[in-house]
Structure formats: C-alpha cells, structure tokens
Motif scaffolding. Structure first.
Motif, PDB file in Angstrom:
ATOM      1  N   THR A 113      22.678 -52.085  24.533  1.00 16.62           N
ATOM      2  CA  THR A 113      21.620 -51.027  24.132  1.00 16.62           C
ATOM      3  C   THR A 113      21.238 -50.100  24.878  1.00 16.62           C
ATOM      4  O   THR A 113      21.320 -48.818  24.386  1.00 16.62           O
ATOM      5  N   ASN A 114      20.839 -50.353  26.083  1.00 17.33           N
ATOM      6  CA  ASN A 114      20.399 -49.239  26.987  1.00 17.33           C
ATOM      7  C   ASN A 114      21.502 -48.639  27.767  1.00 17.33           C
ATOM      8  O   ASN A 114      21.152 -47.390  28.496  1.00 17.33           O
ATOM      9  N   LEU A 115      22.704 -48.846  27.721  1.00 18.98           N
ATOM     10  CA  LEU A 115      23.576 -48.247  28.768  1.00 18.98           C
ATOM     11  C   LEU A 115      25.096 -48.073  27.685  1.00 18.98           C
ATOM     12  O   LEU A 115      25.384 -46.709  27.448  1.00 18.98           O
ATOM     13  N   THR A 116      25.406 -48.947  27.234  1.00 22.97           N
ATOM     14  CA  THR A 116      26.757 -48.519  26.569  1.00 22.97           C
ATOM     15  C   THR A 116      26.660 -48.123  25.307  1.00 22.97           C
ATOM     16  O   THR A 116      27.287 -46.918  24.847  1.00 22.97           O
ATOM     17  N   GLY A 117      25.481 -48.198  24.723  1.00 20.94           N
ATOM     18  CA  GLY A 117      25.163 -47.171  23.530  1.00 20.94           C
ATOM     19  C   GLY A 117      25.106 -45.745  23.977  1.00 20.94           C
ATOM     20  O   GLY A 117      25.564 -45.024  22.997  1.00 20.94           O
ATOM     21  N   HIS A 118      24.555 -45.521  24.941  1.00 18.62           N
ATOM     22  CA  HIS A 118      24.207 -44.105  25.353  1.00 18.62           C
ATOM     23  C   HIS A 118      25.728 -43.361  25.691  1.00 18.62           C
ATOM     24  O   HIS A 118      25.793 -42.481  25.438  1.00 18.62           O
ATOM     25  N   PHE A 119      26.584 -44.302  26.116  1.00 18.45           N
ATOM     26  CA  PHE A 119      27.947 -43.875  26.382  1.00 18.45           C
ATOM     27  C   PHE A 119      28.600 -43.642  25.072  1.00 18.45           C
ATOM     28  O   PHE A 119      29.165 -42.412  25.197  1.00 18.45           O
ATOM     29  N   LEU A 120      28.471 -44.445  24.086  1.00 19.36           N
ATOM     30  CA  LEU A 120      29.111 -44.373  22.957  1.00 19.36           C
ATOM     31  C   LEU A 120      28.683 -42.842  22.373  1.00 19.36           C
ATOM     32  O   LEU A 120      29.359 -42.031  21.818  1.00 19.36           O
ATOM     33  N   CYS A 121      27.410 -42.426  22.451  1.00 20.91           N
ATOM     34  CA  CYS A 121      26.950 -41.450  21.820  1.00 20.91           C
ATOM     35  C   CYS A 121      27.366 -40.099  22.390  1.00 20.91           C
ATOM     36  O   CYS A 121      27.602 -39.088  21.863  1.00 20.91           O
ATOM     37  N   ILE A 122      27.539 -40.375  23.886  1.00 20.47           N
ATOM     38  CA  ILE A 122      27.926 -39.021  24.619  1.00 20.47           C
ATOM     39  C   ILE A 122      29.505 -38.925  24.420  1.00 20.47           C
ATOM     40  O   ILE A 122      29.806 -37.746  24.193  1.00 20.47           O
ATOM     41  N   GLN A 123      29.970 -39.872  24.464  1.00 20.40           N
ATOM     42  CA  GLN A 123      31.385 -39.802  23.954  1.00 20.40           C
ATOM     43  C   GLN A 123      31.936 -39.116  22.719  1.00 20.40           C
ATOM     44  O   GLN A 123      32.869 -38.118  22.559  1.00 20.40           O
ATOM     45  N   ALA A 124      30.844 -39.196  21.522  1.00 19.43           N
ATOM     46  CA  ALA A 124      31.174 -38.910  20.315  1.00 19.43           C
ATOM     47  C   ALA A 124      30.660 -37.382  20.381  1.00 19.43           C
ATOM     48  O   ALA A 124      31.322 -36.520  19.639  1.00 19.43           O
ATOM     49  N   ALA A 125      29.613 -37.051  21.182  1.00 22.38           N
ATOM     50  CA  ALA A 125      29.085 -35.864  21.065  1.00 22.38           C
ATOM     51  C   ALA A 125      29.903 -34.694  21.825  1.00 22.38           C
ATOM     52  O   ALA A 125      29.837 -33.554  21.843  1.00 22.38           O
ATOM     53  N   LEU A 126      30.548 -35.149  22.793  1.00 20.85           N
ATOM     54  CA  LEU A 126      31.584 -34.336  23.571  1.00 20.85           C
ATOM     55  C   LEU A 126      32.509 -33.320  23.155  1.00 20.85           C
ATOM     56  O   LEU A 126      32.343 -32.046  23.197  1.00 20.85           O
ATOM     57  N   PRO A 127      33.220 -33.734  22.536  1.00 21.45           N
ATOM     58  CA  PRO A 127      34.152 -32.902  21.708  1.00 21.45           C
ATOM     59  C   PRO A 127      33.666 -31.765  20.893  1.00 21.45           C
ATOM     60  O   PRO A 127      34.301 -30.615  21.381  1.00 21.45           O
ATOM     61  N   PRO A 128      32.580 -31.807  20.101  1.00 20.70           N
ATOM     62  CA  PRO A 128      32.174 -30.469  19.351  1.00 20.70           C
ATOM     63  C   PRO A 128      31.509 -29.589  20.513  1.00 20.70           C
ATOM     64  O   PRO A 128      31.713 -28.314  20.443  1.00 20.70           O
ATOM     65  N   MET A 129      30.762 -30.249  21.395  1.00 21.64           N
ATOM     66  CA  MET A 129      30.181 -29.316  22.453  1.00 21.64           C
ATOM     67  C   MET A 129      31.281 -28.680  23.275  1.00 21.64           C
ATOM     68  O   MET A 129      31.129 -27.609  23.622  1.00 21.64           O
ATOM     69  N   ILE A 130      32.353 -29.445  23.754  1.00 20.67           N
ATOM     70  CA  ILE A 130      33.450 -28.616  24.398  1.00 20.67           C
ATOM     71  C   ILE A 130      34.011 -27.583  23.742  1.00 20.67           C
ATOM     72  O   ILE A 130      34.368 -26.536  24.215  1.00 20.67           O
ATOM     73  N   ALA A 131      34.275 -27.757  22.612  1.00 24.16           N
ATOM     74  CA  ALA A 131      34.883 -27.130  21.549  1.00 24.16           C
ATOM     75  C   ALA A 131      34.145 -25.600  21.411  1.00 24.16           C
ATOM     76  O   ALA A 131      34.668 -24.582  21.457  1.00 24.16           O
ATOM     77  N   ALA A 132      32.636 -25.737  21.676  1.00 26.19           N
ATOM     78  CA  ALA A 132      31.678 -24.675  21.429  1.00 26.19           C
ATOM     79  C   ALA A 132      31.545 -24.188  22.547  1.00 26.19           C
ATOM     80  O   ALA A 132      30.843 -22.979  22.524  1.00 26.19           O
ATOM     81  N   GLY A 133      31.862 -24.771  23.785  1.00 24.71           N
ATOM     82  CA  GLY A 133      31.495 -24.140  25.040  1.00 24.71           C
ATOM     83  C   GLY A 133      29.991 -24.311  25.622  1.00 24.71           C
ATOM     84  O   GLY A 133      29.756 -23.518  26.407  1.00 24.71           O
ATOM     85  N   ARG A 134      29.390 -25.175  24.771  1.00 27.69           N
ATOM     86  CA  ARG A 134      27.982 -25.131  25.279  1.00 27.69           C
ATOM     87  C   ARG A 134      27.357 -26.626  24.929  1.00 27.69           C
ATOM     88  O   ARG A 134      27.900 -27.095  23.682  1.00 27.69           O
ATOM     89  N   GLY A 135      26.386 -27.065  25.405  1.00 18.19           N
ATOM     90  CA  GLY A 135      25.843 -28.297  25.007  1.00 18.19           C
ATOM     91  C   GLY A 135      24.968 -28.982  26.032  1.00 18.19           C
ATOM     92  O   GLY A 135      24.989 -28.646  27.333  1.00 18.19           O
ATOM     93  N   SER A 136      23.945 -29.689  25.540  1.00 21.40           N
ATOM     94  CA  SER A 136      22.849 -30.093  26.383  1.00 21.40           C
ATOM     95  C   SER A 136      22.813 -31.754  26.029  1.00 21.40           C
ATOM     96  O   SER A 136      22.398 -31.921  24.950  1.00 21.40           O
ATOM     97  N   ILE A 137      23.003 -32.447  27.107  1.00 18.85           N
ATOM     98  CA  ILE A 137      22.928 -33.985  26.828  1.00 18.85           C
ATOM     99  C   ILE A 137      21.654 -34.485  27.366  1.00 18.85           C
ATOM    100  O   ILE A 137      21.680 -34.365  28.848  1.00 18.85           O
ATOM    101  N   ILE A 138      20.880 -35.201  26.854  1.00 23.02           N
ATOM    102  CA  ILE A 138      19.593 -35.642  27.719  1.00 23.02           C
ATOM    103  C   ILE A 138      19.508 -37.089  27.580  1.00 23.02           C
ATOM    104  O   ILE A 138      19.398 -37.556  26.197  1.00 23.02           O
ATOM    105  N   SER A 139      19.311 -37.937  28.541  1.00 22.90           N
ATOM    106  CA  SER A 139      19.467 -39.179  28.419  1.00 22.90           C
ATOM    107  C   SER A 139      17.995 -39.598  28.682  1.00 22.90           C
ATOM    108  O   SER A 139      17.485 -39.254  29.837  1.00 22.90           O
ATOM    109  N   ILE A 140      17.419 -40.609  28.056  1.00 18.32           N
ATOM    110  CA  ILE A 140      15.994 -41.193  28.489  1.00 18.32           C
ATOM    111  C   ILE A 140      16.210 -42.373  29.223  1.00 18.32           C
ATOM    112  O   ILE A 140      16.649 -43.520  28.644  1.00 18.32           O
TER     113      ILE A 140
END
Ligand code: NDP
Length: 260
Positions: A113-140
């Motif tokens: 819940t607290n680590l793997t889940g964050h990684f899965l969300c980061i992995q999913a979010a990165l491709p569109p952020m890289i394609a756009a050339g910008r992104g901000s990932i904030i983990s709690i």
C-alpha cells in the motif's frame, strides 16, 4: 488565475484526510482534479465538492495496489484531457503491530500500500509527463520514514519512498519531470480514528512534542503540496520536505531536560 491553472492533477486517496484537502486546494487553484480513491463513492464525493465550489474535477476508483489500475486511469485521463501534469501519491494506510507480532501478510500489505502502490502510480504517470516535457510528482511519506518512531512495517515503506523519490528525480529531471516527497508529522485525519477512540486526548498529548505546539491539519500539507506542484518550486527536485511543526528539527524534550 490560479497557481496551477489548467494543470491536470491526479490525487490518490483523495476521498479522505490529506488527499481530500490536497484535491480541494488544487481545485481552488484552477487545476483539473482527478480525485481517485479506493472507493468510487468517496472519490466522487471529493470531486463533487470541487465542482460545487466552481472548480473542475472528476472522481475515479483506484486501488493503487493493483497492477495495471493506475495505468488504466492515466490512459483514460490522458485520452480525455490530453495530458497529466501532476501526480500526488497520497494513498496510504498504517499498522502499529509491534515487530515480534507482525505477520508476513501485514508486512506485505503495508509495503504494497505505502511503497509498491506509489511506484505503480509513478510508473503510470511518467510516460505522459515525459512526452509533455514537464511534470511534478509529489509523494506523501512520513516523519516515520526519516527516523525511528515505531510502526515498523509502515515506516520501512515510507523510508523506501525517500529513495524512490530521489532516483525518479535524478533519472527524469532531464525530461522536465520533478519528484519530491512531503514527510508530514501528526496530521488530524481519520487515519487516527482507532487511536483517538482508545485515547481521546492523543492529539493534545502529542502537541507537546512539536516545537510549534500543535499537531498538523490536512490544509498544512495541502499548501506544501500546492507549492511543490506549482512552478514556484520549478528548480526543486529530489527533496524531502518535512511538514511537521519542527518535530524532526531536533530533540526539544532533551534540551528541556538539560536546561530544566
Ligand atoms: P486517511 O485514512 O484519512 O486517508 C487515506 C486515504 O487513502 C483513504 O481514503 C483510504 O481509503 C485511501 N486508501 C487506502 N488504501 C488505498 C489503496 N490501496 N488505494 C487507494 N486508496 C487507498 O489518512 P491520511 O489522510 O492521514 O493519510 C494520507 C497519507 O498521509 C498516507 O499516505 C499517510 O501514510 C500519510 N501520513 C499521514 C499522517 C497523519 O498523521 N495523518 C502522518 C504522516 C503521513 P479508505 O478510507 O477506504 O481505506
């Protein structure tokens, strides 16, 4: 003009506590908020509150521990909105089972819940952020991930998030993606419900440990998340930002003992 006007921001665990406060704050500042939570109804409740206040938001069910779940939501979001600019990895759950009683299933659930889940969300979010050339990932994360404060399985997962954040920051900085971690101290949210039921004065007792002499409110974290999401933090990546009323700045009670 809001501070994150027209940015598309996905928040996990947005149905309650800190995630709800972050989603509402982002909505006030002009973002298109994708409020996600374990349960569709709580996600939609937050999205409705944003819309009722004049903002733009939609609710989605998202269990961050399920492989493919975050990717499916991100695919839907980018199809509808063209991009994903901000990810707030907030979903989490605690366990205060002491180490000698901790079974493997609980340990695995906390890590998932607290680590793997964050990684899965980061992995999913990165491709569109890289394609756009910008992104901000904030983990709690948590102050529990910075020093020994008990809750071993939860804390180990939160400590892992520090390193994950640093590696994401150095790997993807060149592509315009920033990754930062907020480490909150005690925040008055439903995650404390069971302990408050057992010790109704818990927040008052804990307040004495904090140099600023109170526990935190969800809005304290939401304002820090807004800063890290916005261009105001454009040259900040890979950092751990304690939002903890000074708790991890030093050993205040030790100083009091020495001078008392
Ligand atoms: P809450 O329990 O109020 O909110 C957490 C939210 O995450 C809930 O809506 C919960 O859903 C959801 N959630 C739990 N598991 C999953 C999952 N697998 N997938 C998606 N959503 C899930 O807690 P807080 O707001 O206090 O916690 C938010 C974050 O802040 C957590 O990561 C927590 O560890 C961290 N934190 C909190 C502190 C505090 O003192 N409150 C201190 C330091 C860090 P449901 O309610 O249905 O389980």
């Amino acid at each position: 003009m809001g501070r994150i006007e027209d940015r598309v921001a996905l928040v996990t665990g947005a149905g309650s506590g800190i995630g709800e406060a972050v989603a509402l704050r982002f909505g006030e500042e002009g973002a298109v908020v994708i409020a996600t939570d374990l349960h569709a109804d709580t996600a939609e409740r937050t999205a409705r509150r944003i819309r009722d206040a004049g903002g733009r938001a939609e609710g989605h069910a998202l269990d961050v521990t399920q492989e493919g779940a975050a990717a499916a939501v991100v695919t839907a979001v980018t199809a509808d909105h063209g991009t994903l600019d901000i990810l707030v990895n907030n979903a989490g759950a605690g366990s205060d089972t002491p180490p000698l009683e901790l079974d493997l299933a609980t340990w695995d659930r906390m890590l998932r819940t607290n680590l793997t889940g964050h990684f899965l969300c980061i992995q999913a979010a990165l491709p569109p952020m890289i394609a756009a050339g910008r992104g901000s990932i904030i983990s709690i994360g948590s102050v529990n991930g910075l020093t020994g404060l008990g809750e071993e399985s939860y804390s180990a997962a939160k400590a892992g998030l520090v390193n994950l954040t640093q590696n994401i920051a150095i790997r993807f900085g060149e592509q315009g993606v920033r990754a930062n971690l907020i480490a909150p101290g005690t925040i008055r949210t439903p995650i404390w419900a069971q302990r408050i039921a057992e010790r109704p004065d818990a927040f008052d007792r804990l307040a004495g440990w904090y140099p600023l002499r109170r526990v935190g409110e969800p809005a304290d974290v939401a304002d820090a998340a807004l800063f890290l999401a916005s261009d105001e933090s454009r040259w900040i990546t890979g950092v751990v930002l304690p939002v903890d009323g000074g708790l991890t700045a030093g050993l205040g009670r030790m100083i009091a003992d020495l001078s008392g």
